[in-house]
Every structure is written in structure tokens, then in C-alpha cells.
Motif scaffolding. Structure first.
Motif, PDB file in Angstrom:
ATOM      1  N   ASP A 255      27.343  75.038  73.312  1.00 22.72           N
ATOM      2  CA  ASP A 255      26.704  75.424  74.576  1.00 22.72           C
ATOM      3  C   ASP A 255      27.451  76.589  75.213  1.00 22.72           C
ATOM      4  O   ASP A 255      26.839  77.537  75.729  1.00 22.72           O
ATOM      5  CB  ASP A 255      26.682  74.240  75.544  1.00 22.72           C
ATOM      6  CG  ASP A 255      25.688  73.156  75.129  1.00 22.72           C
ATOM      7  OD1 ASP A 255      24.998  73.328  74.103  1.00 22.72           O
ATOM      8  OD2 ASP A 255      25.617  72.128  75.828  1.00 22.72           O
ATOM      9  N   HIS A 258      26.785  79.764  73.148  1.00 18.69           N
ATOM     10  CA  HIS A 258      25.431  80.249  73.448  1.00 18.69           C
ATOM     11  C   HIS A 258      25.444  81.047  74.752  1.00 18.69           C
ATOM     12  O   HIS A 258      24.889  82.161  74.825  1.00 18.69           O
ATOM     13  CB  HIS A 258      24.474  79.059  73.547  1.00 18.69           C
ATOM     14  CG  HIS A 258      23.063  79.432  73.872  1.00 18.69           C
ATOM     15  ND1 HIS A 258      22.560  79.378  75.149  1.00 18.69           N
ATOM     16  CD2 HIS A 258      22.036  79.874  73.091  1.00 18.69           C
ATOM     17  CE1 HIS A 258      21.288  79.752  75.144  1.00 18.69           C
ATOM     18  NE2 HIS A 258      20.956  80.059  73.909  1.00 18.69           N
ATOM     19  N   GLY A 291      25.622  67.801  73.674  1.00 16.30           N
ATOM     20  CA  GLY A 291      25.281  69.212  73.536  1.00 16.30           C
ATOM     21  C   GLY A 291      23.812  69.481  73.815  1.00 16.30           C
ATOM     22  O   GLY A 291      22.936  68.822  73.252  1.00 16.30           O
ATOM     23  N   GLN A 292      23.545  70.472  74.673  1.00 16.66           N
ATOM     24  CA  GLN A 292      22.163  70.787  75.049  1.00 16.66           C
ATOM     25  C   GLN A 292      21.494  71.750  74.076  1.00 16.66           C
ATOM     26  O   GLN A 292      20.313  71.605  73.765  1.00 16.66           O
ATOM     27  CB  GLN A 292      22.145  71.373  76.469  1.00 16.66           C
ATOM     28  CG  GLN A 292      22.611  70.407  77.538  1.00 16.66           C
ATOM     29  CD  GLN A 292      21.752  69.160  77.589  1.00 16.66           C
ATOM     30  OE1 GLN A 292      20.536  69.235  77.721  1.00 16.66           O
ATOM     31  NE2 GLN A 292      22.384  68.012  77.471  1.00 16.66           N
ATOM     32  N   VAL A 293      22.236  72.756  73.594  1.00 20.16           N
ATOM     33  CA  VAL A 293      21.645  73.719  72.669  1.00 20.16           C
ATOM     34  C   VAL A 293      21.312  73.033  71.344  1.00 20.16           C
ATOM     35  O   VAL A 293      20.347  73.396  70.675  1.00 20.16           O
ATOM     36  CB  VAL A 293      22.581  74.930  72.464  1.00 20.16           C
ATOM     37  CG1 VAL A 293      21.976  75.932  71.477  1.00 20.16           C
ATOM     38  CG2 VAL A 293      22.843  75.624  73.801  1.00 20.16           C
TER      39      VAL A 293
END
Length: 308
Positions: A255, A258, A291-293
Motif C-alpha cells: 500500500d 503504491h 493490505g488494501q491494494v
């Protein structure tokens, strides 16, 4: 107009800070699979393990074996956290590249986590630095609860800077300032960064944030604005301190990468391979990671689905 750094350095701590709190104890072979996935993604600095009592942190009981299994890997810095002289001697024997001596910024956290106050730890740090120098190994410090203590509340910036000044006198040029339980706020990050830059310009600070209260990447952004160029993070957002309440959730490596790449800041890391490593970590620990991504994909990923 804000000027971001052109490039930042990231140390991956998931193999140590991440796994130390996991209920499932990974085998050395499984850790090696994850380590190689992270190296393949471009990591050149990995905090692999900690030389602590296996009774207290059984997840890291294979510290020596894990380090030995990676000694053939070149151009990657393998770091080991050490809490005391005994741990330092074990890390040196295992041929760690860097000894990271952990020390608390507050008395209460120090006593609960390390059974000593910061002042008590300073005496050991002097000996650790000497041991490391004799072995040709660099010594650094990881300063816990630098942005706030779960037992004492806010830690005065003056105390954080004062401890860093003592480290510098002993010969430490790199110190990691850790937000151990996610208590950092934009104002506190700014205050610590500015004080360090003003009073100790010769040190190389690394900032380490937890996302316990959703402010992890906010801390990174504020630190960037203040010129900080070194960070620690954990694959998938793994991690937390087993000796502090509600300490879950390091800043997620992929994340953060990114975000940095979208800001035009180089990291030397391959985001797609980091996402593969994060999925591997999720499979190994046996539960969903934060983790979001990893869930949504990079911002410019194309989607075939429609929307409103």
C-alpha cells in the motif's frame, strides 16, 4: 510547494515484526519462501528475525537457522533485532549484517517489554556497539513508542531527541523511530521530524508506523513532507508488538509503495511482485491480511464490471 524526495529506502519487517504476533508458527522453509518472494520484488533490506527468548516469542525460535539459510544471498542486507547482550552475541554468531538494538522511549514500556528503563538500556547499547564493531557489523537502534506510549500517553519530543542524542554519542548514526501502537498523529510526526532535523542533522532517521488507528500512511505522508527518506513497513500489513496492547497492524508495504509510486517517488520495488508476496504471506498465516491494494488492485487496473 511541497518537494517530495525523489527516492526513499524501505526496510521490510514482515518476517520479524509481522510474524512475531501470528498464532500460526511458520516453519523455516515457509519463511524462506516468503523471504525469497520479497527479495524477488526488489527488497535489499530485510529485518529477518529477533534474537529473543523462544519462550517469549516462539514464532522466532529459528533465528539462527533462518539467517544461515540466507547467507548465500548477495546484495541484500539481513537485519536482526536484539534486546540485550545475549541476543547481540547470538546475532553476531549467526552473521547478521546489522544488529538493531531495541530500546523504549518510555520507562513503563521499557520495563514491561525489556525489563529495563531506557537509561538502563543505554549501558547495554554501549557494549553492543563495541561487540558489533569488533565483528565488523553495523549497529543501529530501534526506539519503541517514540510517538506515544500506551501506558504513559504522549512521550515528550524532547525525550525522544535526547535519547537519539545519546545514541549518537555512543556511535549510532541510524535510528528507527517506531510508532509501536499506532499513536502517531500528523502533528506529532511533524514535531519529531522537525526536532531531529534541527537538533541532530547528522543522524539518518527511519520512521516506522503502525496502522492501528488508520493513520499509518498519513504518518508516512507527513514524514515525507518533512524530508524523511527511510521507512519500515510490513508485507500485507502483518504485525504488531506482542508486549503492548492493541498494537496490531504495521503500515502495509505494498500500500505504501503504491502511494509512493503514484507520487512519482522511486522505491526500487516491483509492485506486482510485492502483491504476489502479500498473497503468499496471507496463505502462509492462514487468514486475511489488511493490505488494501492486494484487495482492490493498483489504481489504474482495468475492470470489466460496470458501475453507477
Amino acid at each position: 510547494m511541497t518537494r517530495w524526495p525523489n527516492r526513499v529506502s524501505i526496510t521490510e519487517v514482515g518476517l520479524r515484526d509481522g510474524l512475531q504476533i501470528e498464532p500460526r508458527i511458520l516453519s523455516t522453509h515457509e519463511k524462506l519462501d516468503l523471504a525469497h518472494a520479497l527479495i524477488d520484488a526488489g527488497h535489499t533490506s530485510l529485518e529477518l528475525t529477533s534474537f529473543v527468548s523462544p519462550a517469549r516469542v516462539p514464532q522466532l525460535a529459528d533465528a539462527s537457522e533462518f539467517l544461515a539459510a540466507l547467507r548465500h544471498v548477495r546484495e541484500v542486507e539481513f537485519r536482526a533485532l536484539v534486546p540485550n547482550l545475549r541476543g547481540g552475541a547470538r546475532a553476531i554468531a549467526a552473521k547478521a549484517d546489522v544488529l538493531v538494538f531495541v530500546l523504549s522511549a518510555s520507562d513503563t514500556h521499557g520495563k514491561r517489554n525489556l525489563n529495563r528503563t531506557p537509561r538502563d538500556s543505554l549501558a547495554e547499547l554501549r557494549e553492543i556497539v563495541g561487540m558489533a564493531a569488533d565483528a565488523g557489523i553495523r549497529a543501529e537502534v530501534s526506539l519503541s513508542v517514540a510517538f506515544g506510549c500506551p501506558f504513559e500517553g504522549d512521550v515528550p519530543v524532547e525525550r525522544v531527541v535526547g535519547l537519539a542524542r545519546e545514541f549518537q554519542k555512543i556511535g549510532i548514526t541510524r535510528t528507527t523511530f517506531c510508532d509501536t501502537t499506532g499513536m502517531a498523529t500528523p502533528r506529532r510526526v511533524q514535531a519529531v521530524a522537525r526536532a531531529l532535523k534541527s537538533e541532530l542533522p547528522a543522524i539518518e532517521p527511519t520512521f516506522h508506523f503502525h496502522n492501528t488507528r488508520g493513520l499509518g500512511l498519513v504518518g508516512v505522508l507527513v514524514a515525507l513532507q518533512e524530508g524523511i527518506e527511510r521507512f519500515e513497513s510490513s508485507v500485507g500489513g502483518l504485525g504488531g508488538c506482542p508486549f503492548a496492547p492493541n498494537a496490531a497492524g504495521n503500515v502495509c508495504t505494498e500500500d505504501m509503495v503504491h502511494m509512493l509510486h503514484e507520487m512519482g517517488i522511486e522505491t526500487g520495488l516491483d509492485l506486482n511482485r510485492l502483491l504476489e508476496a502479500a498473497r503468499l504471506a496471507e496463505n502462509l498465516v492462514g487468514h486475511k491480511l489488511d493490505g488494501q491494494v492486494m484487495k482492490a488492485g493498483p489504481r489504474l487496473n482495468r475492470s470489466d464490471s460496470g458501475g453507477e
